[in-house]
Enzyme design. Structure first.
Site, PDB file in Angstrom:
ATOM      1  N   SER A  99     -22.206  32.924 116.173  1.00  0.00           N
ATOM      2  CA  SER A  99     -21.539  31.811 116.843  1.00  0.00           C
ATOM      3  C   SER A  99     -21.641  31.943 118.354  1.00  0.00           C
ATOM      4  O   SER A  99     -21.318  31.007 119.062  1.00  0.00           O
ATOM      5  CB  SER A  99     -20.076  31.727 116.406  1.00  0.00           C
ATOM      6  OG  SER A  99     -19.492  32.990 116.399  1.00  0.00           O
ATOM      7  N   HIS A 105     -27.129  27.944 113.195  1.00  0.00           N
ATOM      8  CA  HIS A 105     -25.666  28.034 113.271  1.00  0.00           C
ATOM      9  C   HIS A 105     -25.015  26.929 112.456  1.00  0.00           C
ATOM     10  O   HIS A 105     -25.045  25.756 112.844  1.00  0.00           O
ATOM     11  CB  HIS A 105     -25.250  27.960 114.748  1.00  0.00           C
ATOM     12  CG  HIS A 105     -23.794  28.147 114.970  1.00  0.00           C
ATOM     13  ND1 HIS A 105     -23.125  27.588 116.028  1.00  0.00           N
ATOM     14  CD2 HIS A 105     -22.860  28.828 114.263  1.00  0.00           C
ATOM     15  CE1 HIS A 105     -21.854  27.926 115.970  1.00  0.00           C
ATOM     16  NE2 HIS A 105     -21.663  28.678 114.907  1.00  0.00           N
ATOM     17  N   GLU A 134     -26.685  23.819 114.195  1.00  0.00           N
ATOM     18  CA  GLU A 134     -27.148  23.972 115.577  1.00  0.00           C
ATOM     19  C   GLU A 134     -28.339  24.947 115.535  1.00  0.00           C
ATOM     20  O   GLU A 134     -28.190  26.084 115.071  1.00  0.00           O
ATOM     21  CB  GLU A 134     -25.981  24.567 116.385  1.00  0.00           C
ATOM     22  CG  GLU A 134     -26.059  24.384 117.864  1.00  0.00           C
ATOM     23  CD  GLU A 134     -24.819  24.976 118.573  1.00  0.00           C
ATOM     24  OE1 GLU A 134     -24.073  25.791 117.977  1.00  0.00           O
ATOM     25  OE2 GLU A 134     -24.624  24.631 119.748  1.00  0.00           O
ATOM     26  N   ASN A 179     -19.806  25.858 120.478  1.00  0.00           N
ATOM     27  CA  ASN A 179     -18.664  26.693 120.854  1.00  0.00           C
ATOM     28  C   ASN A 179     -18.376  26.687 122.349  1.00  0.00           C
ATOM     29  O   ASN A 179     -17.268  27.005 122.772  1.00  0.00           O
ATOM     30  CB  ASN A 179     -18.872  28.110 120.338  1.00  0.00           C
ATOM     31  CG  ASN A 179     -18.685  28.142 118.835  1.00  0.00           C
ATOM     32  OD1 ASN A 179     -17.889  27.371 118.302  1.00  0.00           O
ATOM     33  ND2 ASN A 179     -19.423  28.986 118.160  1.00  0.00           N
TER      34      ASN A 179
HETATM   35  N1  CAA Z   1     -15.375  24.456 101.049  1.00  0.00           N
HETATM   36  C1  CAA Z   1     -15.967  23.436 100.410  1.00  0.00           C
HETATM   37  N2  CAA Z   1     -15.514  22.181 100.431  1.00  0.00           N
HETATM   38  C2  CAA Z   1     -14.358  21.953 101.100  1.00  0.00           C
HETATM   39  C3  CAA Z   1     -13.673  22.976 101.776  1.00  0.00           C
HETATM   40  C4  CAA Z   1     -14.212  24.276 101.728  1.00  0.00           C
HETATM   41  N3  CAA Z   1     -13.655  25.313 102.348  1.00  0.00           N
HETATM   42  N4  CAA Z   1     -12.571  22.442 102.371  1.00  0.00           N
HETATM   43  C5  CAA Z   1     -12.573  21.126 102.065  1.00  0.00           C
HETATM   44  N5  CAA Z   1     -13.656  20.842 101.315  1.00  0.00           N
HETATM   45  C6  CAA Z   1     -14.040  19.512 100.813  1.00  0.00           C
HETATM   46  C7  CAA Z   1     -13.041  18.931  99.854  1.00  0.00           C
HETATM   47  O1  CAA Z   1     -13.339  19.310  98.526  1.00  0.00           O
HETATM   48  C8  CAA Z   1     -13.231  17.446 100.043  1.00  0.00           C
HETATM   49  O2  CAA Z   1     -14.369  17.024  99.339  1.00  0.00           O
HETATM   50  P1  CAA Z   1     -14.570  15.483  98.850  1.00  0.00           P
HETATM   51  O3  CAA Z   1     -14.709  14.627 100.078  1.00  0.00           O
HETATM   52  O4  CAA Z   1     -15.810  15.552  98.033  1.00  0.00           O
HETATM   53  O5  CAA Z   1     -13.353  15.135  98.058  1.00  0.00           O
HETATM   54  C9  CAA Z   1     -13.548  17.318 101.529  1.00  0.00           C
HETATM   55  O6  CAA Z   1     -14.025  18.613 101.938  1.00  0.00           O
HETATM   56  C10 CAA Z   1     -12.321  16.949 102.328  1.00  0.00           C
HETATM   57  O7  CAA Z   1     -11.316  17.925 102.058  1.00  0.00           O
HETATM   58  P2  CAA Z   1      -9.759  17.648 101.926  1.00  0.00           P
HETATM   59  O8  CAA Z   1      -9.571  16.246 101.428  1.00  0.00           O
HETATM   60  O9  CAA Z   1      -9.137  18.759 101.162  1.00  0.00           O
HETATM   61  O10 CAA Z   1      -9.197  17.829 103.374  1.00  0.00           O
HETATM   62  P3  CAA Z   1      -9.601  17.109 104.706  1.00  0.00           P
HETATM   63  O11 CAA Z   1      -9.993  15.703 104.510  1.00  0.00           O
HETATM   64  O12 CAA Z   1      -8.527  17.462 105.646  1.00  0.00           O
HETATM   65  O13 CAA Z   1     -10.927  17.894 105.162  1.00  0.00           O
HETATM   66  C11 CAA Z   1     -11.947  19.559 106.458  1.00  0.00           C
HETATM   67  C12 CAA Z   1     -10.947  19.279 105.352  1.00  0.00           C
HETATM   68  C13 CAA Z   1     -13.364  19.154 106.001  1.00  0.00           C
HETATM   69  C14 CAA Z   1     -11.908  21.075 106.697  1.00  0.00           C
HETATM   70  C15 CAA Z   1     -11.548  18.728 107.724  1.00  0.00           C
HETATM   71  O14 CAA Z   1     -10.223  18.992 108.047  1.00  0.00           O
HETATM   72  C16 CAA Z   1     -12.411  19.021 108.927  1.00  0.00           C
HETATM   73  O15 CAA Z   1     -13.498  18.489 109.080  1.00  0.00           O
HETATM   74  N6  CAA Z   1     -11.894  19.893 109.813  1.00  0.00           N
HETATM   75  C17 CAA Z   1     -12.627  20.309 111.016  1.00  0.00           C
HETATM   76  C18 CAA Z   1     -13.617  21.370 110.659  1.00  0.00           C
HETATM   77  C19 CAA Z   1     -14.378  21.823 111.852  1.00  0.00           C
HETATM   78  O16 CAA Z   1     -14.203  21.397 112.989  1.00  0.00           O
HETATM   79  N7  CAA Z   1     -15.286  22.759 111.601  1.00  0.00           N
HETATM   80  C20 CAA Z   1     -16.068  23.388 112.646  1.00  0.00           C
HETATM   81  C21 CAA Z   1     -15.454  24.696 112.978  1.00  0.00           C
HETATM   82  S1  CAA Z   1     -16.314  25.459 114.276  1.00  0.00           S
HETATM   83  C22 CAA Z   1     -17.480  26.340 113.555  1.00  0.00           C
HETATM   84  O17 CAA Z   1     -17.589  26.489 112.356  1.00  0.00           O
HETATM   85  C23 CAA Z   1     -18.433  26.986 114.476  1.00  0.00           C
HETATM   86  C24 CAA Z   1     -18.111  28.328 114.904  1.00  0.00           C
HETATM   87  O18 CAA Z   1     -19.037  29.071 115.210  1.00  0.00           O
HETATM   88  C25 CAA Z   1     -16.745  28.811 115.122  1.00  0.00           C
END
Ligand code: CAA
Length: 283
Positions: free
Chosen positions: A119, A140, A152, A190
């Protein structure tokens, strides 16, 4: 170049997600970790995700069986001799990644691209541990990997165009949208995301708002799917701190100073969802 067998180093939250999307795209996957228990936990997470998709009728039970059947696990890094392309998704520690890349360079045939899901560690520094810096690249993925559309793709100044093209096309084969970034601290994702999260921790630290209120402002006021503190818990507070340190060290600019409260949480082992406690409780 045909990529049939795909290697993933690390079966943790990023590694098992990457293994899942690669297997879903039809590749044979070898996922490795240092303990069988970690591999088993990774497979359990993939199985749980696929079960949920079957239940929601997004895939059939036979698809689930086929995807799981394409993934094997190992605790022997030497098994990476069989892969055509690999992504390293081990713990975000420079010394550890350097050693892994030295080993992979010895183990993998010389045409194999060694990508990293780091990351924030500079791709050029990782590439310098190998005899094939032109074949080292950042791939990434975002967390949760099966859901998030972005990959990315980060090239160091030594990455070849061929390596870049193969990695880009592979990201598309996984159903993701790639975006190109250069090898500067934090890359694009990031560099922008973590200062926002760090600022949210400063708001908590300075009593500007409670965690719930800070997150509500960003969710409802800015339409973010989750608030920055909940997102920090999802990413892991140790990872957040490591990325802030990389930005701070890399740019020597005080605007990237990690919030002391973030450091305190990491010191006591409150790392977010994975330890059951971060800015929120998960038990
Ligand atoms: N694994 C697999 N699928 C998942 C999951 C997981 N851990 N968490 C949620 N899902 C799926 C659910 O099954 C659901 O699927 P469907 O659309 O098929 O029904 C979908 O994602 C939506 O989930 P929920 O309805 O339970 O919850 P939500 O609508 O709040 O979505 C979320 C959850 C996708 C995590 C959403 O909150 C989100 O997009 N959050 C932001 C995530 C983000 O910003 N990620 C980037 C982080 S930074 C990074 O990763 C880089 C780094 O280097 C640090």
């Amino acid at each position: 170049m045909d990529i049939n067998t795909f290697g993933v180093i690390g079966a943790g939250q990023m590694g098992n997600g990457i293994a899942q999307v690669a297997a879903a795209a039809g590749l044979s996957v070898i996922m490795s970790d240092i303990k069988q228990e970690f591999c088993d936990n990774g497979m359990a997470t993939i199985t749980k995700n696929l079960d949920r998709m079957v239940k929601k009728e997004k895939i059939k039970d036979a698809d689930k069986t086929a995807i799981l059947g394409r993934i094997t696990t190992t605790t022997d890094l030497n098994d990476m001799a069989k892969v055509d392309f690999l992504v390293e998704a081990a713990v975000e520690r420079e010394d550890l990644k350097f050693n892994i890349f030295k080993d992979l360079d010895r183990i993998c045939p010389e045409h194999v691209i060694l990508s990293t899901n780091t990351s924030s560690i500079p791709i050029g520094r990782i590439a310098a541990q190998t005899s094939r810096p032109d074949k080292v690249i950042g791939m990434h993925f975002m967390n949760p990997v099966p859901v998030m559309k972005l990959v990315e793709v980060i090239r160091s100044i030594a990455t070849s165009d061929e390596t870049f093209d193969i990695t880009w096309k592979l990201s598309e084969k996984f159903g993701k949208t790639p975006a190109e970034a250069s090898d500067y601290p934090g890359f694009i994702a990031n560099r922008i995301l973590l200062p926002m999260i760090n600022e949210a921790v400063f708001c908590l630290y300075q009593g500007v708002g409670k965690a719930e209120d800070i997150d509500t402002v960003m969710r409802l006021g800015m339409n973010h799917p989750m608030g920055p503190l909940a997102l920090a818990d999802l990413i892991g507070l140790d990872t957040c701190l490591a990325i802030m340190e990389t930005l701070y060290d890399g740019f020597k600019d005080s605007k990237y100073r990690p919030c002391p409260l973030l450091r305190k949480y990491v010191e006591v082992g409150w790392l977010g969802r994975k330890t059951g406690k971060g800015f929120y409780d998960y038990q």
